[in-house]
Design a protein around this motif. Structure first.
Motif, PDB file in Angstrom:
ATOM      1  N   SER A 167      39.995  24.249  32.114  1.00  0.00           N
ATOM      2  CA  SER A 167      40.731  24.578  30.892  1.00  0.00           C
ATOM      3  C   SER A 167      41.847  25.578  31.177  1.00  0.00           C
ATOM      4  CB  SER A 167      39.782  25.136  29.829  1.00  0.00           C
ATOM      5  OG  SER A 167      38.817  24.176  29.462  1.00  0.00           O
ATOM      6  N   ILE A 168      41.545  26.626  31.981  1.00  0.00           N
ATOM      7  CA  ILE A 168      42.553  27.645  32.289  1.00  0.00           C
ATOM      8  C   ILE A 168      43.701  27.051  33.091  1.00  0.00           C
ATOM      9  CG2 ILE A 168      42.934  29.699  33.725  1.00  0.00           C
ATOM     10  CD1 ILE A 168      40.324  30.809  32.672  1.00  0.00           C
ATOM     11  N   GLN A 169      43.387  26.256  34.067  1.00  0.00           N
ATOM     12  CA  GLN A 169      44.449  25.658  34.887  1.00  0.00           C
ATOM     13  C   GLN A 169      45.373  24.782  34.024  1.00  0.00           C
ATOM     14  OE1 GLN A 169      43.704  24.542  38.938  1.00  0.00           O
ATOM     15  NE2 GLN A 169      44.482  22.463  38.540  1.00  0.00           N
ATOM     16  N   ASN A 170      44.788  23.969  33.158  1.00  0.00           N
ATOM     17  CA  ASN A 170      45.603  23.119  32.294  1.00  0.00           C
ATOM     18  C   ASN A 170      46.438  23.956  31.323  1.00  0.00           C
ATOM     19  OD1 ASN A 170      44.594  20.784  33.470  1.00  0.00           O
ATOM     20  ND2 ASN A 170      42.895  20.622  31.985  1.00  0.00           N
ATOM     21  N   TYR A 171      45.836  25.031  30.815  1.00  0.00           N
ATOM     22  CA  TYR A 171      46.551  25.884  29.856  1.00  0.00           C
ATOM     23  C   TYR A 171      47.760  26.564  30.514  1.00  0.00           C
ATOM     24  CZ  TYR A 171      47.337  29.447  26.285  1.00  0.00           C
ATOM     25  OH  TYR A 171      47.905  30.250  25.317  1.00  0.00           O
ATOM     26  N   LEU A 172      47.562  27.106  31.709  1.00  0.00           N
ATOM     27  CA  LEU A 172      48.654  27.791  32.393  1.00  0.00           C
ATOM     28  C   LEU A 172      49.765  26.807  32.791  1.00  0.00           C
ATOM     29  CD1 LEU A 172      46.617  30.232  34.668  1.00  0.00           C
ATOM     30  CD2 LEU A 172      47.952  30.832  32.652  1.00  0.00           C
ATOM     31  N   MET A 173      49.378  25.663  33.294  1.00  0.00           N
ATOM     32  CA  MET A 173      50.374  24.681  33.708  1.00  0.00           C
ATOM     33  C   MET A 173      51.188  24.189  32.508  1.00  0.00           C
ATOM     34  SD  MET A 173      50.306  24.187  37.005  1.00  0.00           S
ATOM     35  CE  MET A 173      51.094  22.581  37.178  1.00  0.00           C
ATOM     36  N   LYS A 174      50.543  24.061  31.388  1.00  0.00           N
ATOM     37  CA  LYS A 174      51.220  23.527  30.215  1.00  0.00           C
ATOM     38  C   LYS A 174      52.113  24.554  29.539  1.00  0.00           C
ATOM     39  CE  LYS A 174      50.184  21.393  25.735  1.00  0.00           C
ATOM     40  NZ  LYS A 174      49.120  20.901  24.821  1.00  0.00           N
ATOM     41  N   ASN A 175      51.694  25.828  29.515  1.00  0.00           N
ATOM     42  CA  ASN A 175      52.390  26.822  28.704  1.00  0.00           C
ATOM     43  C   ASN A 175      53.302  27.770  29.496  1.00  0.00           C
ATOM     44  OD1 ASN A 175      51.137  26.553  25.813  1.00  0.00           O
ATOM     45  ND2 ASN A 175      49.361  26.516  27.202  1.00  0.00           N
ATOM     46  N   PHE A 176      53.044  27.984  30.792  1.00  0.00           N
ATOM     47  CA  PHE A 176      53.810  29.028  31.482  1.00  0.00           C
ATOM     48  C   PHE A 176      54.494  28.569  32.773  1.00  0.00           C
ATOM     49  CE2 PHE A 176      50.281  31.210  29.263  1.00  0.00           C
ATOM     50  CZ  PHE A 176      51.039  31.893  28.321  1.00  0.00           C
ATOM     51  N   VAL A 177      54.161  27.426  33.265  1.00  0.00           N
ATOM     52  CA  VAL A 177      54.760  26.992  34.528  1.00  0.00           C
ATOM     53  C   VAL A 177      56.021  26.178  34.234  1.00  0.00           C
ATOM     54  CG1 VAL A 177      54.457  25.613  36.620  1.00  0.00           C
ATOM     55  CG2 VAL A 177      52.565  27.016  35.739  1.00  0.00           C
ATOM     56  N   ASN A 178      57.117  26.582  34.864  1.00  0.00           N
ATOM     57  CA  ASN A 178      58.368  25.855  34.783  1.00  0.00           C
ATOM     58  C   ASN A 178      59.143  26.086  36.077  1.00  0.00           C
ATOM     59  OD1 ASN A 178      59.814  28.411  34.455  1.00  0.00           O
ATOM     60  ND2 ASN A 178      59.000  28.398  32.357  1.00  0.00           N
ATOM     61  N   GLN A 179      60.370  25.610  36.094  1.00  0.00           N
ATOM     62  CA  GLN A 179      61.160  25.720  37.330  1.00  0.00           C
ATOM     63  C   GLN A 179      61.488  27.157  37.683  1.00  0.00           C
ATOM     64  OE1 GLN A 179      64.614  23.256  36.699  1.00  0.00           O
ATOM     65  NE2 GLN A 179      63.453  21.322  36.876  1.00  0.00           N
ATOM     66  N   ASN A 180      61.487  28.042  36.703  1.00  0.00           N
ATOM     67  CA  ASN A 180      61.858  29.434  36.950  1.00  0.00           C
ATOM     68  C   ASN A 180      60.643  30.340  37.231  1.00  0.00           C
ATOM     69  OD1 ASN A 180      64.590  28.839  36.476  1.00  0.00           O
ATOM     70  ND2 ASN A 180      64.285  29.057  34.236  1.00  0.00           N
ATOM     71  N   THR A 181      59.439  29.803  37.161  1.00  0.00           N
ATOM     72  CA  THR A 181      58.242  30.618  37.416  1.00  0.00           C
ATOM     73  C   THR A 181      58.170  30.988  38.898  1.00  0.00           C
ATOM     74  OG1 THR A 181      57.085  29.422  35.666  1.00  0.00           O
ATOM     75  CG2 THR A 181      55.738  30.713  37.203  1.00  0.00           C
ATOM     76  N   PRO A 182      58.054  32.329  39.238  1.00  0.00           N
ATOM     77  CA  PRO A 182      58.022  32.737  40.649  1.00  0.00           C
ATOM     78  C   PRO A 182      56.745  32.280  41.349  1.00  0.00           C
ATOM     79  CG  PRO A 182      57.589  34.604  39.212  1.00  0.00           C
ATOM     80  CD  PRO A 182      57.973  33.463  38.303  1.00  0.00           C
ATOM     81  N   LYS A 183      56.854  32.028  42.641  1.00  0.00           N
ATOM     82  CA  LYS A 183      55.716  31.615  43.447  1.00  0.00           C
ATOM     83  C   LYS A 183      55.347  32.704  44.454  1.00  0.00           C
ATOM     84  CE  LYS A 183      56.468  26.608  43.232  1.00  0.00           C
ATOM     85  NZ  LYS A 183      56.629  25.351  44.016  1.00  0.00           N
TER      86      LYS A 183
END
Length: 372
Positions: A167-183
Motif C-alpha cells: 500500500s505504501i509503495q503504491n501510494y508514494l509512486m502515485k502521489n509523489f514520484v515524478n520526473q523532478n523527484t530526487p534520487k
C-alpha cells in the motif's frame, strides 16, 4: 494543577520530551489532538508509576514505551479494523515476497522523500496495518514481539506487514514520484545488488529519528493526583557510587564487630596467647632477677664472712703477741727477783695454758688455718 515534589521536575521533562513523543504517537494516531491527549495521559501514568524507574537515563525510553502502549490501546478500542482475523490468502510466502523484490525493475525508495510525505503514506494505511508497520520497521520489533503486543499470531503480523508495504509503495509512486523527484545514488546501488529490502527500514528510521511536533498545551497534572515521592538517582554512576559506599560501610561494621567482640574465638585465642606470653616472660624475668639478687647477697655475705675471719685471725695474732710480750716481761721480772720468780712464773704458766687455736672457715673450697 500541581507541581511534583519529587526529584523530577515533570513540567520541564514535558517541555523537553513531549515534542518527540508526540511525533512518535502521531505515526500511530491520525488526529493530532487525540495524539496530544494520549501523550498527556502517558505523562500522568508515568508520574503515578515513577517508582518503577531507577535511572534517569532510561526516562525517555520508558516514556516512549508508555506512549506507544497507550496509542495501541486507543487503536484497538476505537478502530473498526480487526487485528486478529486473517484469511488464508493473506498469509505471506517469504520466498515469493523476495522474488517480488528482485523482479522489480525499480524500488520506490531510490527516491528521496520528506518525512511529511512518508507520514502521509503511513496515514493511508488501515489501523491494524499501520500498527504492525510502525512496530516492525521503525520500532525494530520482531514478528514474535508484535504478536505479543497486539495479541495476534505471527502469520497475521507478517500478513499485515506485507499488505502495508504494498500500500505504501503504491501510494508514494502515485502521489509523489515524478520526473523532478530526487534520487539517492546509494539506494540505486542497493537495488542493483538485490538489497532493496533494506531500504524500507533505513528510509523510515532515518526520516523519523528526529521527527518532532510541538504540543499546543502544557502538561495538566490533576490536583487530586497522588504522587509517589521517590528519590531517583541522577545517573547510573550515582547509583553505583551509592552501592559502593554502602557496601564499604557494611564491611567496616562487620569487621568492627568481629574484632571488638570479646566472645570471638579468634580474638580470645590471640588475647590469651599474648597474655600467656607476657606472663611467661615476666616469670622468667622475675626468676632471673631473684637469682641475680641472691648471687649479690651471697657475695656480700661471703665478703662479710671473709672480713670476719680476717678480723678474728688478726685478733688472735695480736693476742698471741701480747701473750709473748707478757711472758717475756714475767721472765725478766723473775731474773731480777729470784725469790718471786718461780712463783710468778708458775702462776703465769698456770693462768695461760699452752694451747693451739684452730679457726676453720670453708668458703668456696678455701680453708684458713691459724696456728699458735
Amino acid at each position: 494543577m500541581k507541581q511534583n515534589s519529587s526529584n523530577f521536575n515533570w513540567q520541564k521533562i514535558y517541555l523537553d520530551y513531549s515534542p518527540k513523543l508526540l511525533g512518535i504517537c502521531r505515526r500511530y494516531i491520525d488526529d493530532i489532538y487525540t495524539a496530544e491527549d494520549i501523550v498527556q495521559d502517558s505523562f500522568i501514568t508515568a508520574i503515578q508509576k515513577n517508582d518503577q524507574l531507577n535511572d534517569e537515563k532510561a526516562l525517555f525510553a520508558w516514556l516512549k514505551k508508555i506512549v506507544v502502549n497507550n496509542a495501541l490501546q486507543h487503536i484497538r478500542k476505537h478502530s473498526k479494523d480487526t487485528f486478529v482475523t486473517t484469511e488464508p490468502s493473506e498469509i505471506p510466502d517469504t520466498y515469493s515476497e523476495m522474488d517480488h523484490h528482485l523482479s522489480e525493475e525499480k524500488n520506490v525508495f531510490v527516491y528521496d522523500f520528506t518525512s511529511e510525505e512518508l507520514l502521509s503514506s503511513i496515514d493511508s494505511l488501515p489501523s491494524h496495518h499501520k500498527s504492525v508497520f510502525n512496530l516492525y520497521f521503525i520500532e525494530n520489533h520482531s514478528h514474535a514481539e508484535i504478536s505479543g503486543l497486539l495479541g495476534i499470531t505471527v502469520n497475521t503480523s507478517k500478513s499485515h506487514l506485507l499488505r502495508a508495504k504494498k500500500s505504501i509503495q503504491n501510494y508514494l509512486m502515485k502521489n509523489f514520484v515524478n520526473q523532478n523527484t530526487p534520487k539517492k545514488k546509494m539506494a540505486q546501488l542497493l537495488v542493483i545488488f538485490g538489497l532493496g529490502g533494506l531500504l524500507w527500514a533505513q528510509t523510515f528510521k532515518s526520516k523519523f529519528a528526529d521527527f518532532t511536533i510541538q504540543p499546543s498545551k502544557k502538561l495538566q497534572i490533576p490536583s487530586d493526583l497522588k504522587i509517589d515521592n521517590v528519590a531517583f538517582s541522577s545517573s547510573g554512576k550515582s547509583l553505583k557510587k551509592k552501592i559502593i559506599i554502602g557496601g564499604t560501610f557494611l564491611i567496616i561494621i562487620v569487621l568492627s564487630v568481629f574484632f571488638i567482640n570479646p566472645k570471638n574465638s579468634f580474638f580470645t585465642t590471640d588475647h590469651d596467647s599474648v597474655s600467656s606470653t607476657f606472663k611467661n616472660k615476666g616469670e622468667i624475668k622475675n626468676k632471673e632477677t631473684k637469682e641475680y639478687l641472691e648471687t649479690i647477697n651471697f657475695d656480700k655475705k661471703e665478703k662479710s664472712d671473709n672480713d670476719a675471719v680476717n678480723q678474728s685471725a688478726t685478733n688472735i695474732i695480736e693476742e698471741k703477741n701480747t701473750s709473748k710480750t707478757k711472758i717475756n716481761d714475767d721472765e725478766t721480772g723473775l731474773k731480777s727477783k729470784p725469790v718471786l720468780k718461780k712463783t710468778a712464773a708458775n702462776d703465769t704458766i698456770e693462768e695461760i695454758p699452752q694451747k693451739v687455736i684452730v679457726v676453720k672457715k670453708i668458703i668456696k673450697r678455701d680453708t684458713v688455718f691459724i696456728e699458735k
